[in-house]
Motif scaffolding. Structure first.
Motif, PDB file in Angstrom:
ATOM      1  N   HIS A 118      16.443  52.496   7.173  1.00 58.27           N
ATOM      2  CA  HIS A 118      17.671  52.398   6.347  1.00 58.27           C
ATOM      3  C   HIS A 118      17.003  51.906   5.064  1.00 58.27           C
ATOM      4  N   PRO A 119      17.467  52.378   3.629  1.00 61.84           N
ATOM      5  CA  PRO A 119      16.773  52.095   2.485  1.00 61.84           C
ATOM      6  C   PRO A 119      16.975  50.606   1.999  1.00 61.84           C
ATOM      7  N   LYS A 120      18.228  50.060   2.663  1.00 61.65           N
ATOM      8  CA  LYS A 120      18.447  48.611   2.380  1.00 61.65           C
ATOM      9  C   LYS A 120      17.546  47.698   2.966  1.00 61.65           C
ATOM     10  N   ASP A 121      16.873  47.967   3.916  1.00 61.06           N
ATOM     11  CA  ASP A 121      16.042  47.067   4.596  1.00 61.06           C
ATOM     12  C   ASP A 121      14.474  47.342   4.583  1.00 61.06           C
ATOM     13  N   THR A 130      21.997  50.807  -4.099  1.00 62.91           N
ATOM     14  CA  THR A 130      22.580  51.761  -5.315  1.00 62.91           C
ATOM     15  C   THR A 130      21.469  52.849  -5.410  1.00 62.91           C
ATOM     16  N   ARG A 131      21.710  53.673  -6.212  1.00 62.66           N
ATOM     17  CA  ARG A 131      21.058  54.915  -6.671  1.00 62.66           C
ATOM     18  C   ARG A 131      19.622  54.430  -7.119  1.00 62.66           C
ATOM     19  N   LEU A 174      15.757  54.990  -5.733  1.00 67.26           N
ATOM     20  CA  LEU A 174      14.706  55.727  -6.708  1.00 67.26           C
ATOM     21  C   LEU A 174      13.696  54.655  -6.773  1.00 67.26           C
ATOM     22  N   ASP A 175      13.775  53.357  -6.820  1.00 74.06           N
ATOM     23  CA  ASP A 175      12.941  52.241  -7.126  1.00 74.06           C
ATOM     24  C   ASP A 175      11.977  52.394  -5.859  1.00 74.06           C
ATOM     25  N   LEU A 176      12.598  52.593  -4.879  1.00 76.78           N
ATOM     26  CA  LEU A 176      11.743  52.675  -3.405  1.00 76.78           C
ATOM     27  C   LEU A 176      10.835  53.875  -3.319  1.00 76.78           C
ATOM     28  N   ARG A 178       5.624  56.058  -3.757  1.00 77.03           N
ATOM     29  CA  ARG A 178       4.445  57.055  -4.271  1.00 77.03           C
ATOM     30  C   ARG A 178       3.443  56.293  -4.872  1.00 77.03           C
ATOM     31  N   ALA A 179       3.634  55.088  -5.453  1.00 79.64           N
ATOM     32  CA  ALA A 179       2.574  54.464  -5.899  1.00 79.64           C
ATOM     33  C   ALA A 179       1.467  53.869  -4.822  1.00 79.64           C
TER      34      ALA A 179
END
Length: 453
Positions: free
Chosen positions: A245-248, A287-288, A292-294, A299-300
């Motif tokens: 889950h992205p939030k975690d 949020t969007r 996108l920050d994740l 990728r970094a």
């Protein structure tokens, strides 16, 4: 030792997620341990078990159709039973319980997500007593990993680290049928992984409805990064996990993609929508911009990482602008794979009560546009591997051509290659071979097995 199951045959049909597939392996392990014999064809089975998913309406329709069709399938010649035993478990079993036998009167056994271990007893009662045997529990008394398992492949293993879900996304019925989130102790997970590695398992996939929140109930804060460290230390060659889950998703977990030898450069990170308004209505709690920050951080840490995702089109209230936000996010990220779905109303979820006036043909047009984009971007993503040599975990012969072997790259891409002279796909199954990629298509890579790099 003779048991009531000795020499009976069974067949399992599985719908849905990896957790259901793992549950099916547990059922196979129990039945084989009692002397029953697995068969591929339903016609050859004395016992048929359906492990079900209720995330989308199509799964319900498919189950009801397949169970109903069994009324006219005769028992195999020589079966010791008077009638075939038909059982339904998994999420639909948990959700519908007695309702299933009311609508499918020839169904013999219904069990839920919390009592896999009850199935042999329920089958035995159905054989000896007849009637409908229905048992659906509100919560699990023990972790299902205590049950035996019969894995599909010797070289690969599912390893659940949590069961249940606490997220309550407004469209999702999983928390209602899988229960609240419960984590296994870290030492139990590591010990099971060590046993798998000692037995020759090459790839372990950690499972949970939200692996990123692992340990919050046990330790007061998520400790999924510690799980990854412990599994890497076992010496397993390949490590994967689902679902995330992205939030975690923490910076600590992201860093492991750069640090851990065994963690494969592939991540399934469901976005569901690229619109902040829709994400809020879905109760996704990110949020969007956060998503996108994740992606940028991933990728970094791991420049070649292959990302996949889920997207729902036509969520109640989705506007043309909301869809364009989703379309642009998918284009920007450039996923290797996107699982696209048209919203399916699930009774009992908050979203089922939301009003929506968007015409079906508009939703379908949006869906078709997105699918076209997904295919274009997936093709482009696979071009990065053209001409490279990738290590492929061979799964066996290709289904499209028996003269080819098929396997998975570190990025979880399907790879095809001619079977090397003097060998067979079956003999190579479970081994990791280097393949030079000469062809990169939308959904697969192809090339030649090489001796070295």
């Amino acid at each position: 030792m003779q048991t009531p199951f000795t020499n009976l045959t069974f067949c399992i049909r599985t719908f849905g997620c990896q957790m259901n597939k793992h549950d099916s392996e547990r059922i196979a392990g129990m039945l084989e341990g009692l002397g029953a014999l697995p068969v591929e064809a339903i016609e050859d089975a004395d016992i048929v078990a359906f492990m079900t998913c209720c995330v989308r309406e199509a799964a319900d329709t498919r189950l009801y159709g397949q169970v109903a069709s069994l009324k006219n399938v005769p028992l195999r010649t020589g079966s010791p039973l008077a009638k075939r035993i038909v059982a339904v478990g998994g999420c639909i079993g948990q959700r519908d319980g007695e309702k299933l036998v009311e609508e499918l009167p020839h169904l013999d056994v219904v069990f839920g997500t919390h009592n896999l271990g009850s199935l042999p007893r329920l089958i035995e009662a159905a054989v000896e007593e007849g009637g409908h045997q229905v048992e659906v529990l509100d919560a699990a008394s023990s972790f299902p990993t205590e049950l035996p398992t019969a894995r599909e492949h010797d070289w690969a293993a599912w390893l659940p680290i949590t069961i249940g879900c606490n997220n309550f996304c407004s469209y999702c019925i999983v928390p209602y049928v899988r229960g609240r989130e419960k984590s296994r102790p870290l030492e139990d997970i590591a010990a099971e992984a060590e046993r798998y590695v000692a037995a020759g398992v090459k790839e372990i996939t950690l499972l949970g409805q939200n692996v990123n929140s692992y340990g919050r109930d046990l330790y007061g804060a998520p400790r999924f990064d510690a799980v990854l460290d412990a599994l890497d230390a076992t010496g397993v060659e390949r490590l994967r996990f689902a679902t995330s889950h992205p939030k975690d998703l923490t910076d600590g977990v992201i860093e492991r993609f750069a640090k851990l030898r065994s963690l494969m450069p592939a991540l399934h990170l469901p976005v569901q929508s690229g619109s902040d308004a829709v994400l809020a209505a879905m109760n996704r709690r990110y949020t969007r911009a956060h998503y996108l920050d994740l992606v940028r951080k991933l990728r970094a840490a791991c420049p070649g990482i292959a990302l996949s995702t889920d997207v729902i089109v036509g969520f109640p209230g989705e506007t043309a602008k909301d869809f364009e936000d989703t379309f642009r996010l998918v284009d920007e990220v450039g996923y290797h794979q996107v699982f696209t779905f048209i919203y399916s109303k699930r009774e009992g979820t908050p979203a089922a009560k939301m009003e929506d006036s968007t015409p079906r043909e508009v939703v379908q047009e949006r869906f078709d546009r997105l699918v076209d984009l997904v295919q274009t971007r997936a093709f482009e993503a696979n071009q990065a591997d053209l001409g490279s040599v990738v290590d492929v975990l061979v799964e066996g012969a290709s289904k499209r051509d028996g003269g080819l072997l098929a396997g998975k790259s570190p990025k979880n891409q399907t790879v095809h290659a001619p079977v090397p002279s003097g060998s067979t796909a079956e003999a190579l199954a479970g081994s990791i071979v280097p393949v030079r990629i000469d062809e990169a298509r939308t959904w697969y890579l192809a090339g030649e097995v090489v001796d070295g790099r």
